[in-house]
Design an enzyme around this catalytic site. Structure first.
Site, PDB file in Angstrom:
ATOM      1  N   ASP A  94      68.672  29.654  56.618  1.00  0.00           N
ATOM      2  CA  ASP A  94      70.069  29.361  56.956  1.00  0.00           C
ATOM      3  C   ASP A  94      70.987  30.008  55.927  1.00  0.00           C
ATOM      4  OD1 ASP A  94      69.841  27.742  54.729  1.00  0.00           O
ATOM      5  OD2 ASP A  94      69.862  25.866  55.842  1.00  0.00           O
ATOM      6  N   ASP A 268      65.768  23.304  64.958  1.00  0.00           N
ATOM      7  CA  ASP A 268      65.185  22.904  63.674  1.00  0.00           C
ATOM      8  C   ASP A 268      65.784  21.573  63.257  1.00  0.00           C
ATOM      9  OD1 ASP A 268      66.935  23.109  60.885  1.00  0.00           O
ATOM     10  OD2 ASP A 268      67.863  24.124  62.598  1.00  0.00           O
ATOM     11  N   CYS A 306      47.587  11.470  71.385  1.00  0.00           N
ATOM     12  CA  CYS A 306      47.787  12.595  70.457  1.00  0.00           C
ATOM     13  C   CYS A 306      46.454  13.130  69.956  1.00  0.00           C
ATOM     14  CB  CYS A 306      48.655  12.141  69.279  1.00  0.00           C
ATOM     15  SG  CYS A 306      48.996  13.450  68.082  1.00  0.00           S
ATOM     16  N   CYS A 308      46.315  15.225  67.144  1.00  0.00           N
ATOM     17  CA  CYS A 308      46.523  15.764  65.797  1.00  0.00           C
ATOM     18  C   CYS A 308      45.444  15.257  64.837  1.00  0.00           C
ATOM     19  CB  CYS A 308      47.915  15.398  65.274  1.00  0.00           C
ATOM     20  SG  CYS A 308      48.086  13.700  64.661  1.00  0.00           S
ATOM     21  N   CYS A 311      45.615  11.434  64.115  1.00  0.00           N
ATOM     22  CA  CYS A 311      45.200  10.558  65.212  1.00  0.00           C
ATOM     23  C   CYS A 311      43.717  10.693  65.530  1.00  0.00           C
ATOM     24  CB  CYS A 311      46.046  10.843  66.444  1.00  0.00           C
ATOM     25  SG  CYS A 311      47.774  10.307  66.268  1.00  0.00           S
ATOM     26  N   HIS A 337      51.424  14.193  61.808  1.00  0.00           N
ATOM     27  CA  HIS A 337      51.539  13.679  63.167  1.00  0.00           C
ATOM     28  C   HIS A 337      52.892  14.012  63.794  1.00  0.00           C
ATOM     29  CE1 HIS A 337      51.462  11.048  66.631  1.00  0.00           C
ATOM     30  NE2 HIS A 337      52.657  10.623  66.257  1.00  0.00           N
TER      31      HIS A 337
END
Length: 378
Positions: A94, A268, A306, A308, A311, A337
């Site tokens: 940015d 974002d 999930c 991930c 999880c 997660h």
């Protein structure tokens, strides 16, 4: 030849949302996409290798913070951000403008630039379009942002008008100061507050300068969500269809879906990592505050749907114990997660666009998530 190229793959028949690809010097980004935020050249609590496992293809770093510490010259000496942080995929930086206006109380805005004091030690500093370009050229990001003024909400019409006109003048100076257009793309930032006519003025000013991409700035700054959506609906159609569109600072699940429906390609936000450090998880059923007492003996994963790392391997009870015991591994697990949740959500959005059913997906997601369209759940 521009360093950034947008490829439109498909437009959703239901909503007009775009499925596309952004080609950068460090790879291809499937859009719509969510970009994890690595403010200090690192996404808090997670390694570049773990980000790749989540299937993140671009991250955002912060010009203001890296300008202050460790300094852009040191990053340049290290070979740029990619080499310094061991990340070989895309990076967006940015402009630093938002942080100057939000973190520094004692600032003076002039046509030349902004005089302010560091929030770290009070040192007197100066940022201008030329300085912002020099810093980002030294960082070596794939996508740079023009230096802009982000007006607060609420603000008077006259103030926003003057600010927006200044942002357009600064955008021209950024283009002139940009030293590396061959391997760094520079996006313009549309401002205009909550005024449709000023948004239109800003969009027309900036598109006349032919940036390789455009961002919507000055939204998600405290205004009601319906007003943000209204500004998107007024402004996005004015932006070139052959260039990427980026909505800055937006990352709640509902806004990612709603923004995609309105033609946004890139998002974002620090939200997923910030709430993760407070013990809050994003799940397919809505918000879950895992540190709450009711999860003390809950041996199910954060989200049964999930896949991930957290999880697959750990329970709510264990993660709650870690967080209550101030063990950093617990916060790493919630961070992994939440980022996985948003990256996967955007994969679902892209598939829904491909199937011409994003409106249906939106309705199903909101019903399951247990929220109305003007609620974020966070």
């Amino acid at each position: 030849m521009s360093a950034i190229r947008y490829e439109l793959i498909k437009t959703c028949a239901q909503t007009g949302a775009r499925l596309g690809r952004v080609h950068t010097p460090h790879g291809v980004i499937e859009t719509p996409t969510f970009m994890p935020v690595g403010t200090q050249a690192t996404v808090k609590g997670i390694s570049p290798e773990e980000l790749k496992e989540l299937n993140a293809h671009i991250i955002l770093s912060n010009t203001y913070h890296l300008f202050l510490r460790p300094g852009h010259e040191l990053v340049r000496e290290a070979g740029g951000l990619h080499k310094m942080m061991n990340w070989d995929r895309s990076i967006l930086t940015d402009s630093g403008g938002f942080q100057v206006f939000s973190l520094s109380e004692n600032r003076k805005i002039t046509e030349e630039g902004v005089h302010f004091r560091s929030h770290l030690n009070g040192d007197k500093l100066f940022l201008s379009p030329e300085v912002a370009m020099d810093v980002q050229n030294s960082l070596g990001s794939d996508i740079m942002m023009a230096f802009d003024e982000c007006p607060p909400y609420p603000a008077t019409y006259e103030y926003v008008k003057q600010s927006t006109e200044r942002t357009s003048r600064w955008a021209e100076r950024c283009l002139k100061a940009h030293r590396r257009p061959h391997d760094q793309g520079l996006f313009g930032i549309v401002q205009g507050g909550m005024h449709a006519d000023l948004r239109k003025m800003s969009a027309l000013d900036l598109t006349s300068l032919d940036f390789p991409g455009y961002a919507m700035g000055g939204l998600s700054v405290g205004e009601p969500k319906h007003l943000m959506y209204e500004m998107l609906e007024e402004t996005v159609p004015l932006l070139p269809s052959n260039k990427p569109r980026y909505l800055m600072g937006v990352g709640s699940p509902d806004c990612l879906v709603e923004g995609s429906m309105r033609g946004i390609d890139m998002f974002d936000c620090v939200l997923p990592t910030r709430i993760a450090r407070n013990g809050t998880a994003m799940t397919s059923q809505g918000r879950l505050v895992v540190k709450n007492a009711k999860y003390v003996s809950d041996f199910s994963p954060l989200d049964p749907e999930c896949s991930c790392y957290a999880c697959r391997n750990y329970s709510r009870a264990y993660i709650r114990h870690l967080i209550r015991a101030d063990e950093m591994f617990g916060l790493r697990l919630t961070t992994i997660h939440n980022l996985h949740f948003l990256v996967h959500l955007m994969e679902q959005v892209r598939e829904a666009i491909r199937q011409d059913r994003l409106q249906d997906f939106r309705d199903e997601f909101f019903e399951k998530y247990g929220m109305a369209s003007n609620e974020s759940g966070f």
